[in-house]
Write a protein that holds these residues in place. Structure first.
Motif, PDB file in Angstrom:
ATOM      1  N   VAL A  54      23.385   6.959 -23.483  1.00 13.36           N
ATOM      2  CA  VAL A  54      22.009   6.568 -23.743  1.00 13.36           C
ATOM      3  C   VAL A  54      21.660   5.470 -22.743  1.00 13.36           C
ATOM      4  CG1 VAL A  54      20.388   5.596 -25.403  1.00 13.36           C
ATOM      5  CG2 VAL A  54      22.247   7.092 -26.197  1.00 13.36           C
ATOM      6  N   PHE A  55      20.601   5.698 -21.992  1.00  9.15           N
ATOM      7  CA  PHE A  55      20.104   4.716 -21.027  1.00  9.15           C
ATOM      8  C   PHE A  55      18.693   4.318 -21.440  1.00  9.15           C
ATOM      9  CE2 PHE A  55      23.274   6.991 -18.584  1.00  9.15           C
ATOM     10  CZ  PHE A  55      23.882   6.000 -17.832  1.00  9.15           C
ATOM     11  N   THR A  56      18.413   3.016 -21.378  1.00  2.46           N
ATOM     12  CA  THR A  56      17.098   2.500 -21.727  1.00  2.46           C
ATOM     13  C   THR A  56      16.581   1.631 -20.599  1.00  2.46           C
ATOM     14  OG1 THR A  56      17.768   2.490 -24.031  1.00  2.46           O
ATOM     15  CG2 THR A  56      15.803   1.253 -23.480  1.00  2.46           C
ATOM     16  N   LEU A 105      17.457   2.254 -10.697  1.00  4.42           N
ATOM     17  CA  LEU A 105      16.105   2.566 -11.157  1.00  4.42           C
ATOM     18  C   LEU A 105      15.671   1.665 -12.315  1.00  4.42           C
ATOM     19  CD1 LEU A 105      16.306   6.453 -10.964  1.00  4.42           C
ATOM     20  CD2 LEU A 105      14.931   4.942  -9.508  1.00  4.42           C
ATOM     21  N   GLY A 106      16.517   0.706 -12.689  1.00  4.75           N
ATOM     22  CA  GLY A 106      16.148  -0.258 -13.723  1.00  4.75           C
ATOM     23  C   GLY A 106      16.557   0.124 -15.133  1.00  4.75           C
ATOM     24  N   VAL A 164       8.982   6.294 -13.265  1.00  4.87           N
ATOM     25  CA  VAL A 164      10.421   6.035 -13.188  1.00  4.87           C
ATOM     26  C   VAL A 164      11.189   6.946 -14.147  1.00  4.87           C
ATOM     27  CG1 VAL A 164      12.231   4.312 -13.506  1.00  4.87           C
ATOM     28  CG2 VAL A 164      10.087   3.664 -12.428  1.00  4.87           C
ATOM     29  N   LEU A 165      10.687   7.126 -15.371  1.00  4.57           N
ATOM     30  CA  LEU A 165      11.373   8.001 -16.328  1.00  4.57           C
ATOM     31  C   LEU A 165      11.448   9.427 -15.802  1.00  4.57           C
ATOM     32  CD1 LEU A 165      12.803   8.350 -19.019  1.00  4.57           C
ATOM     33  CD2 LEU A 165      10.579   8.700 -20.100  1.00  4.57           C
ATOM     34  N   ASP A 166      10.415   9.879 -15.119  1.00  2.00           N
ATOM     35  CA  ASP A 166      10.439  11.223 -14.516  1.00  2.00           C
ATOM     36  C   ASP A 166      11.504  11.312 -13.433  1.00  2.00           C
ATOM     37  OD1 ASP A 166       8.358  12.048 -16.156  1.00  2.00           O
ATOM     38  OD2 ASP A 166       6.823  11.545 -14.665  1.00  2.00           O
ATOM     39  N   ARG A 167      11.665  10.249 -12.654  1.00  2.00           N
ATOM     40  CA  ARG A 167      12.703  10.221 -11.609  1.00  2.00           C
ATOM     41  C   ARG A 167      14.087  10.229 -12.229  1.00  2.00           C
ATOM     42  NH1 ARG A 167      10.805   5.347  -8.012  1.00  2.00           N
ATOM     43  NH2 ARG A 167      12.983   5.419  -7.432  1.00  2.00           N
ATOM     44  N   VAL A 168      14.262   9.467 -13.300  1.00  2.76           N
ATOM     45  CA  VAL A 168      15.556   9.423 -13.999  1.00  2.76           C
ATOM     46  C   VAL A 168      15.873  10.800 -14.570  1.00  2.76           C
ATOM     47  CG1 VAL A 168      16.719   8.474 -16.036  1.00  2.76           C
ATOM     48  CG2 VAL A 168      15.506   6.956 -14.482  1.00  2.76           C
TER      49      VAL A 168
END
Length: 70
Positions: A65-67, A46-47, A3-7
Motif C-alpha cells: 500500500v502506497f499513499t 513521485l512522492g 501523479v496518481l495516474d503516473r503511479v
C-alpha cells in the motif's frame, strides 16, 4: 497527467492487480518480490510512501500500500 495516474501506469508495468483510491491518493498493488525495489524507488520519487506490506512466501509476491505525502 496527475501523479496518481503516473503511479498507476508505472504499477501496470509490473502487475495486473492494482487498486487505487482517488479520494486518498493511494494505491494497493500486488507484485512479484523481485520488482519491489524498483517500484519502491520510483514511487518514492513521485512522492508516495510505503504504508503497509504483506509478503506471501508461498507465491513469492508482495501486496503493498502506497499513499501520497503523509
Amino acid at each position: 497527467m496527475a501523479v496518481l495516474d503516473r503511479v498507476q501506469a508505472l504499477g501496470e508495468e509490473f502487475s495486473d492487480f492494482i487498486l487505487t483510491d482517488d479520494s486518498r491518493n493511494s494505491i494497493i498493488i500486488n507484485i512479484p518480490c523481485e520488482y519491489f525495489k524498483v517500484l519502491y524507488t520510483e514511487f518514492k520519487h513521485l512522492g508516495y510512501k510505503l504504508t503497509h506490506v504483506t509478503h506471501f512466501k508461498t507465491k513469492d509476491s508482495m501486496t503493498c500500500v502506497f499513499t501520497e505525502g503523509l
